[in-house]
Design an enzyme around this catalytic site. Structure first.
Site, PDB file in Angstrom:
ATOM      1  CB  THR A   1      41.653  35.315  20.235  1.00 41.80           C
ATOM      2  OG1 THR A   1      41.812  34.068  20.460  1.00 41.80           O
ATOM      3  CG2 THR A   1      42.102  35.573  18.742  1.00 41.80           C
TER       4      THR A   1
ATOM      5  CB  ALA B   1      46.762  38.516  20.430  1.00 43.65           C
ATOM      6  CD  GLN B   2      49.186  44.776  23.595  1.00 47.58           C
ATOM      7  OE1 GLN B   2      50.411  44.742  23.605  1.00 47.58           O
ATOM      8  NE2 GLN B   2      48.432  44.973  24.577  1.00 47.58           N
TER       9      GLN B   2
ATOM     10  N   GLY C   1      51.439  39.547  17.643  1.00 45.13           N
ATOM     11  CA  GLY C   1      51.131  38.974  16.398  1.00 45.13           C
ATOM     12  C   GLY C   1      51.042  37.305  16.228  1.00 45.13           C
TER      13      GLY C   1
ATOM     14  CD  GLU D   1      56.330  39.040  19.490  1.00 43.76           C
ATOM     15  OE1 GLU D   1      55.946  37.988  19.940  1.00 43.76           O
ATOM     16  OE2 GLU D   1      55.264  39.908  18.994  1.00 43.76           O
TER      17      GLU D   1
ATOM     18  CG  HIS E   1      51.237  36.296  28.585  1.00 42.62           C
ATOM     19  ND1 HIS E   1      50.256  37.312  28.340  1.00 42.62           N
ATOM     20  CD2 HIS E   1      51.988  35.937  27.503  1.00 42.62           C
ATOM     21  CE1 HIS E   1      50.436  37.554  27.190  1.00 42.62           C
ATOM     22  NE2 HIS E   1      51.205  36.751  26.493  1.00 42.62           N
TER      23      HIS E   1
ATOM     24  NE  ARG F   1      52.686  31.515  24.453  1.00 44.06           N
ATOM     25  CZ  ARG F   1      52.613  32.874  24.116  1.00 44.06           C
ATOM     26  NH1 ARG F   1      52.475  32.890  22.774  1.00 44.06           N
ATOM     27  NH2 ARG F   1      52.293  33.735  24.680  1.00 44.06           N
TER      28      ARG F   1
ATOM     29  CB  SER G   1      50.047  30.902  21.826  1.00 43.20           C
ATOM     30  OG  SER G   1      49.726  32.257  21.704  1.00 43.20           O
TER      31      SER G   1
HETATM   32  P1  FAD Z   1      40.412  32.209  23.691  1.00 42.15           P
HETATM   33  O1  FAD Z   1      40.953  33.170  22.743  1.00 42.15           O
HETATM   34  O2  FAD Z   1      41.112  32.619  25.169  1.00 42.15           O
HETATM   35  O3  FAD Z   1      38.977  31.898  23.799  1.00 42.15           O
HETATM   36  C1  FAD Z   1      38.656  31.207  24.810  1.00 42.15           C
HETATM   37  C2  FAD Z   1      37.209  30.932  24.584  1.00 42.15           C
HETATM   38  O4  FAD Z   1      36.601  30.118  25.523  1.00 42.15           O
HETATM   39  C3  FAD Z   1      36.204  32.365  24.859  1.00 42.15           C
HETATM   40  O5  FAD Z   1      35.209  32.481  23.852  1.00 42.15           O
HETATM   41  C4  FAD Z   1      35.590  31.810  26.376  1.00 42.15           C
HETATM   42  O6  FAD Z   1      34.473  32.638  26.643  1.00 42.15           O
HETATM   43  C5  FAD Z   1      35.490  30.625  26.026  1.00 42.15           C
HETATM   44  N1  FAD Z   1      35.104  29.865  27.181  1.00 42.15           N
HETATM   45  C6  FAD Z   1      36.173  29.506  28.282  1.00 42.15           C
HETATM   46  N2  FAD Z   1      35.654  28.855  29.364  1.00 42.15           N
HETATM   47  C7  FAD Z   1      34.304  28.591  28.754  1.00 42.15           C
HETATM   48  C8  FAD Z   1      33.317  27.557  29.227  1.00 42.15           C
HETATM   49  N3  FAD Z   1      33.304  27.061  30.494  1.00 42.15           N
HETATM   50  N4  FAD Z   1      32.193  27.682  28.686  1.00 42.15           N
HETATM   51  C9  FAD Z   1      32.058  28.263  27.616  1.00 42.15           C
HETATM   52  N5  FAD Z   1      32.998  28.967  27.066  1.00 42.15           N
HETATM   53  C10 FAD Z   1      34.086  28.998  27.597  1.00 42.15           C
HETATM   54  N6  FAD Z   1      49.500  35.029  21.401  1.00 42.15           N
HETATM   55  C11 FAD Z   1      50.317  35.021  20.325  1.00 42.15           C
HETATM   56  O7  FAD Z   1      50.542  34.239  19.624  1.00 42.15           O
HETATM   57  N7  FAD Z   1      50.745  36.510  19.786  1.00 42.15           N
HETATM   58  C12 FAD Z   1      50.405  37.467  20.625  1.00 42.15           C
HETATM   59  O8  FAD Z   1      50.637  38.706  20.207  1.00 42.15           O
HETATM   60  C13 FAD Z   1      49.722  37.217  21.729  1.00 42.15           C
HETATM   61  N8  FAD Z   1      49.435  38.256  22.414  1.00 42.15           N
HETATM   62  C14 FAD Z   1      48.725  38.145  23.956  1.00 42.15           C
HETATM   63  C15 FAD Z   1      48.270  39.055  24.579  1.00 42.15           C
HETATM   64  C16 FAD Z   1      47.583  38.989  25.740  1.00 42.15           C
HETATM   65  C17 FAD Z   1      47.224  40.376  26.563  1.00 42.15           C
HETATM   66  C18 FAD Z   1      47.188  37.846  26.244  1.00 42.15           C
HETATM   67  C19 FAD Z   1      46.078  37.710  27.132  1.00 42.15           C
HETATM   68  C20 FAD Z   1      47.563  36.892  25.297  1.00 42.15           C
HETATM   69  C21 FAD Z   1      48.374  36.854  24.177  1.00 42.15           C
HETATM   70  N9  FAD Z   1      48.561  35.799  23.350  1.00 42.15           N
HETATM   71  C22 FAD Z   1      49.377  36.007  22.180  1.00 42.15           C
HETATM   72  C23 FAD Z   1      48.040  34.452  23.810  1.00 42.15           C
HETATM   73  C24 FAD Z   1      47.023  34.199  22.538  1.00 42.15           C
HETATM   74  O9  FAD Z   1      46.068  35.336  22.522  1.00 42.15           O
HETATM   75  C25 FAD Z   1      46.093  32.985  23.247  1.00 42.15           C
HETATM   76  O10 FAD Z   1      46.691  32.046  23.566  1.00 42.15           O
HETATM   77  C26 FAD Z   1      45.018  32.732  22.235  1.00 42.15           C
HETATM   78  O11 FAD Z   1      44.494  33.575  21.668  1.00 42.15           O
HETATM   79  C27 FAD Z   1      44.121  31.509  22.767  1.00 42.15           C
HETATM   80  O12 FAD Z   1      43.288  31.428  21.860  1.00 42.15           O
HETATM   81  P2  FAD Z   1      42.066  30.252  22.237  1.00 42.15           P
HETATM   82  O13 FAD Z   1      41.082  30.302  20.985  1.00 42.15           O
HETATM   83  O14 FAD Z   1      42.738  28.909  22.738  1.00 42.15           O
HETATM   84  O15 FAD Z   1      41.320  30.860  23.641  1.00 42.15           O
HETATM   85  C1  SIN Z   2      53.133  40.221  23.082  1.00 41.75           C
HETATM   86  O1  SIN Z   2      52.584  41.003  22.253  1.00 41.75           O
HETATM   87  O2  SIN Z   2      54.106  40.500  23.775  1.00 41.75           O
HETATM   88  C2  SIN Z   2      52.443  38.950  23.325  1.00 41.75           C
HETATM   89  C3  SIN Z   2      53.001  37.918  22.524  1.00 41.75           C
HETATM   90  C4  SIN Z   2      52.924  36.509  22.925  1.00 41.75           C
HETATM   91  O3  SIN Z   2      52.125  36.230  24.186  1.00 41.75           O
HETATM   92  O4  SIN Z   2      52.831  35.786  22.157  1.00 41.75           O
END
Ligand code: FAD
Ligand code: SIN
Length: 533
Positions: free
Chosen positions: A45, A48-49, A51, A119, A347, A382, A387
């Site tokens: 999270t 994420a860039q 949005g 996007e 990704h 996706r 996400s």
């Molecule tokens: P995460 O935010 O990944 O959080 C996972 C958590 O689980 C962390 O706190 C970690 O420590 C914890 N964890 C993992 N395993 C364990 C364990 N075994 N025990 C305890 N804790 C654990 N999506 C969009 O919709 N828009 C965007 O602009 C976008 N940009 C992105 C840019 C980048 C560089 C990346 C990598 C992803 C991007 N995504 C984007 C995707 C999106 O950010 C993620 O899918 C989303 O944030 C996932 O959220 P989450 O809460 O499921 O997991």
């Molecule tokens: C991005 O900013 O290109 C990432 C957006 C996403 O993964 O949904």
């Protein structure tokens, strides 16, 4: 005697958008323990860039967002999930704003007028963002509220190892929490709760090159799989087309929002090439853009291609993309004047722990939300920025479902789970066995199970992984465990799940492209790939 057991009303495994937004809601009705295996900002999270996609403008409509999502998903989305998540979108965005998230506003607009990004695959501008640091801003806002809630306890550096399941594999199977390793002390404790939310994010670390931070090793999928929960659509791993290519830039994303603002993909000689691959050119869905870049790199033997936004002018670029501008400038690339070297990288995990539309898994008491889960929203690919939306919506839905269950009567008391027993395990004195296996898995997944696959490469990957799994398994039980070993054990499970699912799907669709089965086969494959232990 150290405390080996911690009980709460809710256990949340993961401190990203899914985990924290659930915790904030659940704290209204009980005590919440949140585990995160690293620090508070170590989550996908935070990175994420682009949005969060949601219907916001009066020119946009739910029908349009639904259609775009279904189109990107290449026939595999669950329409009910798409409808529900898209329609809940504006409500969760308002929730994030109420919590204090400051999305970028339209200059001189009123307080509800937000700048909407565009996007790939979106037919309207509908991506709310905080410049190009959306994830950091959302985490800041969530954290400010989490800190203010005395009944949320955050256990950072606590890595969940396995779920506590009563009646595993039988009727009445129920999850009661998890064992977790405190990485600071090495102690392994039981976290007991009648309701557990898996919110562990994705698994980008299974590939050699990824946009994901180190936490993304697929732990949630592996734990759920070992607990007997069905896992779906793991062959659909999304490769982001544009990750910065520079020896000193570890996994730095160049947001799709640049292409939304007119950036053009070019070869080293300056020729644009995307029109040859899709009429939508740079704004085609990610699978198409990533495959096009991969094809051009292979055709011409290139290390990277280039993304050029310089024609939009320095003022606009610095204001709209301050993070990307600054990071590139630090590496000697002035994006206001020159193109950015980029390559695709792993990704996003479109598959995951199968849930219904209340985030319930097949095991009662166990919920999953965010990247770890498969709700049916993404199908075979996706849509960008869907996400964060899915994570926030499903965390809210999980909370509503649990609150309703609790209002019908208090949950039963947990059975007596034994304390963690290391048996005859000894301290490891051959770390090289762990590091070598890590490297081997990530490299073989990149080379054999990447953007373009073939039957032979998949079969080779399957055989290698089976051997690695056996070796890792015996090493795991013979040695005292630490975080590297726990993650490695999970990584090999996730890699095998991806390969098993990819072998099974004898067609090409969305993110899964196999040169030996290049056509889409709607007659046989218009369904999810579900595997269980
Ligand atoms: P995460 O935010 O990944 O959080 C996972 C958590 O689980 C962390 O706190 C970690 O420590 C914890 N964890 C993992 N395993 C364990 C364990 N075994 N025990 C305890 N804790 C654990 N999506 C969009 O919709 N828009 C965007 O602009 C976008 N940009 C992105 C840019 C980048 C560089 C990346 C990598 C992803 C991007 N995504 C984007 C995707 C999106 O950010 C993620 O899918 C989303 O944030 C996932 O959220 P989450 O809460 O499921 O997991
Ligand atoms: C991005 O900013 O290109 C990432 C957006 C996403 O993964 O949904």
């Amino acid at each position: 005697m150290p405390n080996t057991q911690i009980a709460s009303d809710f256990l949340v495994i993961g401190g990203g958008i899914a985990g924290l937004s659930f915790a904030l809601k659940a704290a209204a009705i009980g005590n919440v323990a949140v585990l995160a295996k690293a620090g508070s900002a170590d989550a996908n999270t935070s990175y994420a860039q682009g949005g969060i996609a949601s219907v916001w403008s009066v020119d946009d409509s739910f029908e349009s967002h639904i259609e775009d999502t279904l189109k990107a998903g290449a026939g595999l989305c669950n329409r009910a999930a798409v409808e529900a998540i898209v329609r809940d979108g504006p409500e969760v965005v308002r929730d994030l704003i109420r919590l204090g998230t400051r999305f970028t506003r339209v200059p001189e607009g009123n307080e509800h007028e937000y700048d909407l990004g565009r996007e790939g695959g979106h037919s309207h501008r509908r991506v709310l963002h905080a410049q190009d640091l959306t994830g950091q801003e959302i985490m800041r806002a969530l954290w400010e509220k989490v800190r203010a809630r005395p009944n949320i306890t955050f256990y950072d550096e606590n890595l969940a190892i396995d779920l506590l399941i009563a009646n595993r594999g039988r009727t009445g199977a129920r999850c009661w929490g998890a064992y977790a390793l405190d990485r600071r002390t090495g102690a392994i404790r039981k976290f007991l709760a009648p309701f557990t939310l898996l919110a562990t994010g994705g698994a980008g670390k299974v590939y050699l090159y990824t946009t994901n931070p180190d936490i993304a090793s697929g732990d949630g999928v592996a734990m759920a799989y070992r607990a007997g929960v069905p896992i779906g659509n793991m062959e659909f791993y999304q490769f982001h087309p544009t990750c910065l290519y520079h020896p000193e830039a570890k996994s730095f994303l160049i947001s799709e929002a640049l292409r939304g603002e007119g950036a053009i993909l070019k070869l080293p000689n300056g020729d644009p090439f995307m029109k040859r691959y899709s009429a939508d050119a740079e704004l085609a869905p990610r699978d198409i853009v990533a495959r096009a870049i991969d094809a051009e790199m292979k055709r011409l033997g290139l290390d990277c291609v280039y993304l050029d936004l310089s024609h939009r002018g320095a003022d606009f670029i610095r204001r709209r993309f301050p993070n990307i501008y600054t990071r590139c400038a630090a590496l000697g690339i002035d994006i206001t004047r020159e193109p950015i070297p980029v390559v695709p990288a792993a990704h996003y995990m479109c598959g995951g722990v199968v849930t219904d539309l209340h985030a319930r898994t097949a095991v009662s008491g166990l919920y999953a939300a965010g990247e770890v889960a498969m709700t049916g929203l993404h199908g075979a690919n996706r849509l960008a920025s869907n996400s964060l939306l899915e994570a926030a919506v499903m965390a809210r839905r999980a909370y509503l479902d649990i609150a309703e269950q609790i209002s019908a009567g208090p949950p039963a008391a947990p059975p007596d789970f034994s304390a963690w027993n290391p048996g005859r395990a000894i301290r490891s004195d051959e770390r090289v066995l762990v590091t070598q296996s890590w490297d081997e898995i990530r490299r073989l997944m990149w080379n054999y199970v990447g953007i373009v696959r073939s039957d032979r490469r998949l079969e080779r990957a399957r055989r290698r992984l089976a051997l690695l799994r056996e070796e890792i398994h015996s090493y795991y039980w013979d040695h005292l465990i630490d975080s590297d070993l726990i993650e490695l054990r999970n990584l090999v499970v996730v890699a095998e799940l991806i390969v098993r699912s990819a072998i099974c799907r004898t067609e090409s669709r969305g993110l899964h492209y196999n040169v030996d089965h290049p056509a889409t086969d709607d007659e046989h494959w218009l369904h999810d790939t579900i595997v269980r232990e």
